[in-house]
Design a protein around this motif. Structure first.
Motif, PDB file in Angstrom:
ATOM      1  N   LEU A  78      11.170   1.308   0.565  1.00  0.00           N
ATOM      2  CA  LEU A  78      10.035   2.236   0.608  1.00  0.00           C
ATOM      3  C   LEU A  78      10.510   3.679   0.700  1.00  0.00           C
ATOM      4  CD1 LEU A  78       7.630   0.251   2.983  1.00  0.00           C
ATOM      5  CD2 LEU A  78       7.483   0.483   0.494  1.00  0.00           C
ATOM      6  N   LEU A  79      11.594   3.909   1.436  1.00  0.00           N
ATOM      7  CA  LEU A  79      12.165   5.254   1.502  1.00  0.00           C
ATOM      8  C   LEU A  79      12.684   5.692   0.138  1.00  0.00           C
ATOM      9  CD1 LEU A  79      14.132   4.997   4.880  1.00  0.00           C
ATOM     10  CD2 LEU A  79      12.046   6.302   4.471  1.00  0.00           C
ATOM     11  N   LYS A  80      13.280   4.764  -0.585  1.00  0.00           N
ATOM     12  CA  LYS A  80      13.809   5.075  -1.908  1.00  0.00           C
ATOM     13  C   LYS A  80      12.694   5.447  -2.876  1.00  0.00           C
ATOM     14  CE  LYS A  80      17.024   3.251  -5.382  1.00  0.00           C
ATOM     15  NZ  LYS A  80      17.869   2.092  -5.779  1.00  0.00           N
ATOM     16  N   ARG A  81      11.504   4.900  -2.669  1.00  0.00           N
ATOM     17  CA  ARG A  81      10.365   5.228  -3.531  1.00  0.00           C
ATOM     18  C   ARG A  81       9.813   6.608  -3.234  1.00  0.00           C
ATOM     19  NH1 ARG A  81       8.761  -0.364  -5.262  1.00  0.00           N
ATOM     20  NH2 ARG A  81       7.060   0.413  -6.559  1.00  0.00           N
ATOM     21  N   GLY A  82      10.188   7.172  -2.082  1.00  0.00           N
ATOM     22  CA  GLY A  82       9.753   8.530  -1.766  1.00  0.00           C
ATOM     23  C   GLY A  82       8.933   8.673  -0.502  1.00  0.00           C
ATOM     24  N   ALA A  83       8.683   7.569   0.207  1.00  0.00           N
ATOM     25  CA  ALA A  83       7.929   7.652   1.455  1.00  0.00           C
ATOM     26  C   ALA A  83       8.822   8.154   2.583  1.00  0.00           C
ATOM     27  CB  ALA A  83       7.349   6.282   1.807  1.00  0.00           C
ATOM     28  N   LYS A  84       8.200   8.656   3.656  1.00  0.00           N
ATOM     29  CA  LYS A  84       8.924   9.129   4.832  1.00  0.00           C
ATOM     30  C   LYS A  84       8.609   8.201   6.014  1.00  0.00           C
ATOM     31  CE  LYS A  84      10.463  12.827   2.699  1.00  0.00           C
ATOM     32  NZ  LYS A  84       9.969  14.168   3.058  1.00  0.00           N
ATOM     33  N   PHE A  85       9.630   7.993   6.869  1.00  0.00           N
ATOM     34  CA  PHE A  85       9.502   7.000   7.933  1.00  0.00           C
ATOM     35  C   PHE A  85       9.243   7.651   9.285  1.00  0.00           C
ATOM     36  CE2 PHE A  85      11.583   4.199  11.148  1.00  0.00           C
ATOM     37  CZ  PHE A  85      10.670   3.158  11.072  1.00  0.00           C
ATOM     38  N   ALA A  86       8.400   6.989  10.093  1.00  0.00           N
ATOM     39  CA  ALA A  86       8.098   7.439  11.449  1.00  0.00           C
ATOM     40  C   ALA A  86       8.137   6.252  12.408  1.00  0.00           C
ATOM     41  CB  ALA A  86       6.721   8.105  11.496  1.00  0.00           C
ATOM     42  N   CYS A  87       8.501   6.533  13.655  1.00  0.00           N
ATOM     43  CA  CYS A  87       8.469   5.479  14.673  1.00  0.00           C
ATOM     44  C   CYS A  87       8.286   6.129  16.039  1.00  0.00           C
ATOM     45  CB  CYS A  87       9.753   4.644  14.640  1.00  0.00           C
ATOM     46  SG  CYS A  87      11.238   5.528  15.153  1.00  0.00           S
ATOM     47  N   ASP A  88       8.098   5.304  17.059  1.00  0.00           N
ATOM     48  CA  ASP A  88       7.974   5.822  18.419  1.00  0.00           C
ATOM     49  C   ASP A  88       9.298   6.458  18.840  1.00  0.00           C
ATOM     50  OD1 ASP A  88       5.323   4.963  18.802  1.00  0.00           O
ATOM     51  OD2 ASP A  88       5.993   2.937  19.294  1.00  0.00           O
ATOM     52  N   PRO A  89       9.259   7.519  19.641  1.00  0.00           N
ATOM     53  CA  PRO A  89      10.494   8.226  20.022  1.00  0.00           C
ATOM     54  C   PRO A  89      11.553   7.316  20.630  1.00  0.00           C
ATOM     55  CG  PRO A  89       8.566   9.479  20.707  1.00  0.00           C
ATOM     56  CD  PRO A  89       8.061   8.154  20.219  1.00  0.00           C
ATOM     57  N   LEU A 111       0.829  -1.204   0.000  1.00  0.00           N
ATOM     58  CA  LEU A 111       0.000   0.000   0.000  1.00  0.00           C
ATOM     59  C   LEU A 111       0.865   1.257   0.000  1.00  0.00           C
ATOM     60  CD1 LEU A 111      -2.809   1.205   0.021  1.00  0.00           C
ATOM     61  CD2 LEU A 111      -2.845   0.972   2.506  1.00  0.00           C
ATOM     62  N   VAL A 112       1.931   1.265   0.798  1.00  0.00           N
ATOM     63  CA  VAL A 112       2.861   2.400   0.788  1.00  0.00           C
ATOM     64  C   VAL A 112       3.458   2.561  -0.607  1.00  0.00           C
ATOM     65  CG1 VAL A 112       5.024   3.326   1.701  1.00  0.00           C
ATOM     66  CG2 VAL A 112       3.409   2.206   3.242  1.00  0.00           C
ATOM     67  N   GLY A 113       3.834   1.435  -1.233  1.00  0.00           N
ATOM     68  CA  GLY A 113       4.383   1.492  -2.583  1.00  0.00           C
ATOM     69  C   GLY A 113       3.393   2.029  -3.593  1.00  0.00           C
ATOM     70  N   LEU A 114       2.138   1.599  -3.489  1.00  0.00           N
ATOM     71  CA  LEU A 114       1.094   2.047  -4.407  1.00  0.00           C
ATOM     72  C   LEU A 114       0.855   3.548  -4.263  1.00  0.00           C
ATOM     73  CD1 LEU A 114      -0.842   0.620  -6.462  1.00  0.00           C
ATOM     74  CD2 LEU A 114      -2.543   0.553  -4.626  1.00  0.00           C
ATOM     75  N   LEU A 115       0.768   4.014  -3.021  1.00  0.00           N
ATOM     76  CA  LEU A 115       0.517   5.436  -2.759  1.00  0.00           C
ATOM     77  C   LEU A 115       1.664   6.309  -3.237  1.00  0.00           C
ATOM     78  CD1 LEU A 115      -0.952   5.034   0.835  1.00  0.00           C
ATOM     79  CD2 LEU A 115      -2.212   5.949  -1.116  1.00  0.00           C
ATOM     80  N   THR A 116       2.905   5.862  -3.019  1.00  0.00           N
ATOM     81  CA  THR A 116       4.046   6.680  -3.435  1.00  0.00           C
ATOM     82  C   THR A 116       4.208   6.679  -4.955  1.00  0.00           C
ATOM     83  OG1 THR A 116       5.516   4.789  -3.013  1.00  0.00           O
ATOM     84  CG2 THR A 116       5.339   6.454  -1.291  1.00  0.00           C
ATOM     85  N   ASP A 117       4.003   5.531  -5.580  1.00  0.00           N
ATOM     86  CA  ASP A 117       4.167   5.450  -7.038  1.00  0.00           C
ATOM     87  C   ASP A 117       3.160   6.318  -7.781  1.00  0.00           C
ATOM     88  OD1 ASP A 117       6.231   3.714  -6.634  1.00  0.00           O
ATOM     89  OD2 ASP A 117       5.189   1.919  -7.334  1.00  0.00           O
TER      90      ASP A 117
END
Length: 354
Positions: A52-63, A18-24
């Protein structure tokens, strides 16, 4: 104008593609930024996050996990709370969507246009499947549950063959489905079964949740469908396989059945008779290996008896149909009635024949 940001929670069998589909397709979909989050910093998942980062998405996680991800070479763009705070739409792809709704998502209702969860999260919001109950979506909806991949399959067959594409709400007399479910996804190490294993009928009227959820789906349109399903797991990782028996109130011929299936662009026909052959086609020609059609019907298995009873076999295209509905619901939250036009960019991943 505010940014259109979509955040995906989880990178499993639905979250990752889904992340790949949205970024593409983010430009076609009018999305400014796609973010995603993951709980654990696992070395064997690092390549997935990098891709996924290379496709253009941004990453988030708990602090508290930022340093752990940094240690395995993954830089964090946002904390999880920051990603949620800026998100226009949140798509939960975890098995704890209902818990997340109660514990977290409700805090962001004033700033987030919509929240979407997947098939296992019954009760999360209005049940939805693209092409089945689009007209039931309203501007007041903020929580949507995309039904399971097999429920998509049941529902499109009921609508196309039982309800004449939705034109005849009284056209279906009854319907029965046997869902032969794959053991686990090819990406998963656990959950494989050594041999066929049957499921209990937990719901007196519906059998398994597949029929219950299909009934709820049509209930949003004011249609009471008579549907019953059974389910089992079998020792394959390829695709779910479904046997169907749809009984109509009005006569139909086999040729008419085939013509109706061909006319519905969410249904693919195939001359292949094995799930591995259909799966292979999706691997070669789909997006992230997914066919986005809601079902692939085996043409040679179709039969009509007593002028009203339609029988046959079909395959469920992995999680492709759920991906389509998740994306359509996202576009509905972002762009209202324009969503139908926007998602036509995915047309290349729909097939008349597999």
């Amino acid at each position: 104008m505010s940014k259109h940001v979509v955040h995906v929670v989880g990178t499993g069998t639905i979250g990752e593609p889904l992340v790949g589909l949205l970024t593409d397709f983010r430009k076609d979909l009018g999305i400014d930024e796609v973010t995603f989050s993951k709980k654990q910093a696992l070395m064997h998942d690092r390549s997935k996050v990098w891709a996924l980062l290379k496709r253009g998405a941004k990453f988030a996680c708990d602090p508290e996990m930022i340093e752990s991800f940094k240690e395995i070479g993954v830089e964090t763009n946002y904390t999880f709370d920051e990603a949620l705070a800026q998100a226009s739409v949140v798509i939960d792809c975890t098995p704890v969507g209902n818990r997340m709704k109660d514990e977290l998502y409700k805090k962001y209702e004033s700033t987030t246009r919509g929240f979407i969860a997947q098939g296992s999260e019954f009760g999360f919001g209005k049940p939805y499947a693209r092409g089945i109950n689009d007209e039931a979506l309203t501007p007041d909806d903020q929580y949507i549950q995309v039904v399971s991949c097999n429920t998509h399959n049941l529902s499109v067959l009921i609508k196309t063959l039982g309800l004449d594409g939705g034109k005849d709400p009284q056209g279906l007399k009854e319907s029965h489905f046997v869902c032969c479910r794959r053991a686990n996804d090819i990406s998963q190490d656990s959950g494989f079964c050594p041999g066929p294993s049957v499921n209990a009928h937990k719901y007196e009227r519906f059998g398994t949740h597949h029929a219950r959820d299909a009934h709820k789906l049509f209930e949003t349109l004011g249609v009471d469908v008579n549907v019953f399903s059974s389910a089992m797991k079998f020792n394959s990782q390829y695709m779910h396989t479904i046997w169907f028996h749809i009984v109509r109130n009005r006569p139909i011929t086999k040729d008419e059945v085939i013509e109706r299936l061909k006319a519905d662009d969410r249904i693919a026909l195939t001359h292949k008779t094995s799930s591995n052959k259909v799966f292979s086609f999706g691997r070669d020609h789909g997006h992230f290996g997914r066919i986005l059609n809601q079902t692939v019907v085996v043409e040679s298995s179709l039969e009509v008896i007593n002028d009203r009873e339609i029988l046959g076999w079909c395959f469920t295209p992995q999680d492709g149909n759920s991906l389509l509905s998740s994306l359509a619901a996202t576009e509905f939250f972002l762009h209202g009635n324009e969503y139908d036009h926007n998602i036509q960019c995915l047309g290349r991943y729909f097939f008349n024949e597999v």
